[in-house]
Motif scaffolding. Structure first.
Motif, PDB file in Angstrom:
ATOM      1  N   GLU A   1       0.799  -1.229   0.000  1.00 38.24           N
ATOM      2  CA  GLU A   1       0.000   0.000   0.000  1.00 38.24           C
ATOM      3  C   GLU A   1       0.829   1.275   0.000  1.00 38.24           C
ATOM      4  OE1 GLU A   1      -0.788  -2.540   2.174  1.00 38.24           O
ATOM      5  OE2 GLU A   1      -2.582  -3.208   1.099  1.00 38.24           O
ATOM      6  N   ARG A   2       2.026   1.237   0.557  1.00 30.20           N
ATOM      7  CA  ARG A   2       2.862   2.435   0.641  1.00 30.20           C
ATOM      8  C   ARG A   2       4.082   2.337  -0.277  1.00 30.20           C
ATOM      9  NH1 ARG A   2       4.074   3.648   6.770  1.00 30.20           N
ATOM     10  NH2 ARG A   2       4.715   5.638   5.872  1.00 30.20           N
ATOM     11  N   GLY A   3       3.946   1.566  -1.355  1.00 31.05           N
ATOM     12  CA  GLY A   3       5.079   1.280  -2.236  1.00 31.05           C
ATOM     13  C   GLY A   3       5.732   2.500  -2.848  1.00 31.05           C
ATOM     14  N   GLU A   4       4.945   3.408  -3.395  1.00 28.06           N
ATOM     15  CA  GLU A   4       5.548   4.583  -4.020  1.00 28.06           C
ATOM     16  C   GLU A   4       6.204   5.473  -2.964  1.00 28.06           C
ATOM     17  OE1 GLU A   4       4.555   8.337  -6.965  1.00 28.06           O
ATOM     18  OE2 GLU A   4       3.113   6.698  -6.831  1.00 28.06           O
ATOM     19  N   GLU A   5       5.561   5.623  -1.834  1.00 31.70           N
ATOM     20  CA  GLU A   5       6.144   6.422  -0.751  1.00 31.70           C
ATOM     21  C   GLU A   5       7.470   5.824  -0.284  1.00 31.70           C
ATOM     22  OE1 GLU A   5       4.973   7.972   3.748  1.00 31.70           O
ATOM     23  OE2 GLU A   5       3.599   6.674   2.664  1.00 31.70           O
ATOM     24  N   LEU A   6       7.512   4.501  -0.146  1.00 35.94           N
ATOM     25  CA  LEU A   6       8.749   3.835   0.260  1.00 35.94           C
ATOM     26  C   LEU A   6       9.841   4.024  -0.787  1.00 35.94           C
ATOM     27  CD1 LEU A   6      10.418   2.070   2.134  1.00 35.94           C
ATOM     28  CD2 LEU A   6       9.275   0.060   1.141  1.00 35.94           C
ATOM     29  N   LEU A   7       9.495   3.902  -2.057  1.00 40.75           N
ATOM     30  CA  LEU A   7      10.471   4.097  -3.132  1.00 40.75           C
ATOM     31  C   LEU A   7      11.083   5.497  -3.053  1.00 40.75           C
ATOM     32  CD1 LEU A   7      11.854   3.084  -5.731  1.00 40.75           C
ATOM     33  CD2 LEU A   7       9.843   3.895  -6.985  1.00 40.75           C
ATOM     34  N   VAL A   8      10.251   6.511  -2.862  1.00 43.80           N
ATOM     35  CA  VAL A   8      10.738   7.892  -2.766  1.00 43.80           C
ATOM     36  C   VAL A   8      11.637   8.063  -1.548  1.00 43.80           C
ATOM     37  CG1 VAL A   8       9.999  10.287  -2.352  1.00 43.80           C
ATOM     38  CG2 VAL A   8       8.827   8.895  -4.077  1.00 43.80           C
ATOM     39  N   ARG A   9      11.249   7.520  -0.401  1.00 44.71           N
ATOM     40  CA  ARG A   9      12.054   7.651   0.814  1.00 44.71           C
ATOM     41  C   ARG A   9      13.405   6.963   0.652  1.00 44.71           C
ATOM     42  NH1 ARG A   9      13.136  10.280   3.818  1.00 44.71           N
ATOM     43  NH2 ARG A   9      13.110   9.153   5.773  1.00 44.71           N
ATOM     44  N   LEU A  10      13.402   5.784   0.038  1.00 49.30           N
ATOM     45  CA  LEU A  10      14.677   5.098  -0.180  1.00 49.30           C
ATOM     46  C   LEU A  10      15.552   5.898  -1.133  1.00 49.30           C
ATOM     47  CD1 LEU A  10      13.423   1.412  -0.428  1.00 49.30           C
ATOM     48  CD2 LEU A  10      14.875   2.387   1.381  1.00 49.30           C
ATOM     49  N   ARG A  11      14.987   6.369  -2.214  1.00 45.12           N
ATOM     50  CA  ARG A  11      15.760   7.186  -3.176  1.00 45.12           C
ATOM     51  C   ARG A  11      16.400   8.375  -2.488  1.00 45.12           C
ATOM     52  NH1 ARG A  11      12.112  10.628  -6.720  1.00 45.12           N
ATOM     53  NH2 ARG A  11      12.149  11.766  -4.784  1.00 45.12           N
ATOM     54  N   ASP A  12      15.621   9.081  -1.682  1.00 41.36           N
ATOM     55  CA  ASP A  12      16.114  10.305  -1.041  1.00 41.36           C
ATOM     56  C   ASP A  12      17.075  10.021   0.114  1.00 41.36           C
ATOM     57  OD1 ASP A  12      14.493  11.590  -2.876  1.00 41.36           O
ATOM     58  OD2 ASP A  12      12.963  12.165  -1.401  1.00 41.36           O
ATOM     59  N   SER A  13      16.786   8.995   0.890  1.00 38.22           N
ATOM     60  CA  SER A  13      17.590   8.708   2.085  1.00 38.22           C
ATOM     61  C   SER A  13      18.926   8.058   1.793  1.00 38.22           C
ATOM     62  CB  SER A  13      16.799   7.816   3.046  1.00 38.22           C
ATOM     63  OG  SER A  13      15.647   8.486   3.475  1.00 38.22           O
ATOM     64  N   LEU A  14      19.030   7.334   0.689  1.00 42.59           N
ATOM     65  CA  LEU A  14      20.258   6.614   0.377  1.00 42.59           C
ATOM     66  C   LEU A  14      21.181   7.391  -0.561  1.00 42.59           C
ATOM     67  CD1 LEU A  14      18.803   3.010  -0.077  1.00 42.59           C
ATOM     68  CD2 LEU A  14      19.954   3.982   1.941  1.00 42.59           C
ATOM     69  N   ALA A  15      20.729   8.560  -1.007  1.00 40.71           N
ATOM     70  CA  ALA A  15      21.565   9.355  -1.932  1.00 40.71           C
ATOM     71  C   ALA A  15      22.882   9.727  -1.276  1.00 40.71           C
ATOM     72  CB  ALA A  15      20.813  10.609  -2.354  1.00 40.71           C
ATOM     73  N   PRO A  16      23.975   9.614  -2.008  1.00 41.34           N
ATOM     74  CA  PRO A  16      25.284   9.989  -1.449  1.00 41.34           C
ATOM     75  C   PRO A  16      25.299  11.475  -1.059  1.00 41.34           C
ATOM     76  CG  PRO A  16      25.534   8.854  -3.557  1.00 41.34           C
ATOM     77  CD  PRO A  16      24.077   9.113  -3.371  1.00 41.34           C
ATOM     78  N   ALA A  17      26.029  11.768   0.004  1.00 41.06           N
ATOM     79  CA  ALA A  17      26.099  13.164   0.480  1.00 41.06           C
ATOM     80  C   ALA A  17      26.932  14.014  -0.429  1.00 41.06           C
ATOM     81  CB  ALA A  17      26.671  13.185   1.895  1.00 41.06           C
TER      82      ALA A  17
END
Length: 135
Positions: A119-135
């Protein structure tokens, strides 16, 4: 946000056991790969071999370290998940252990696999994309 919108596309790639030897049907299905969908700006680049989960290409490479594995665990906690570290990390629901996501790190790309029915698949995808981005 909602479930991923690629469920029908993923279903169109699969076939039944009765049709696995149907080469013309296979050739018709693979033409669907000429125009693949995107979710949250990330292109769908494939399906998990055993699970059929859609895989989305991250716009950066991942090299696992202490900081980004902690970020992964923090995202998991937000979604009621724990991280299982195998060949690559999987996010599994605390309640029942169902796998909802996996993140693969390869030398030439990073991918996120998301369960289409989550149910929260797109939200999870966005959070992973944003949270794992290199600094």
């Amino acid at each position: 946000m909602t479930k991923l919108t690629v469920g029908p596309y993923v279903a169109s790639m699969k076939t039944s056991p009765a049709h696995v030897r149907d080469r013309p049907a296979f050739l018709a299905r693979v033409r669907l790969r000429d125009d693949v969908p995107t979710v949250a700006g990330l292109p769908l680049v494939g399906l998990g071999g055993s699970c059929g989960k859609p895989a989305f290409l991250l716009p950066y490479l991942i090299r696992w370290d202490d900081a980004n594995t902690q970020a992964l665990e923090a995202v998991g906690a937000e979604f009621g998940c724990f991280v299982e570290y195998g060949a690559y990390p999987h996010l599994k629901l605390q309640d029942g252990g169902q796998e909802v996501a996996a993140v693969q790190d390869w030398s030439n790309m990073g991918m996120v696999f998301i369960r289409p029915g989550y149910e929260r698949g797109e939200e999870l995808l966005v959070r992973l994309r944003d949270s794992l981005a290199p600094a």
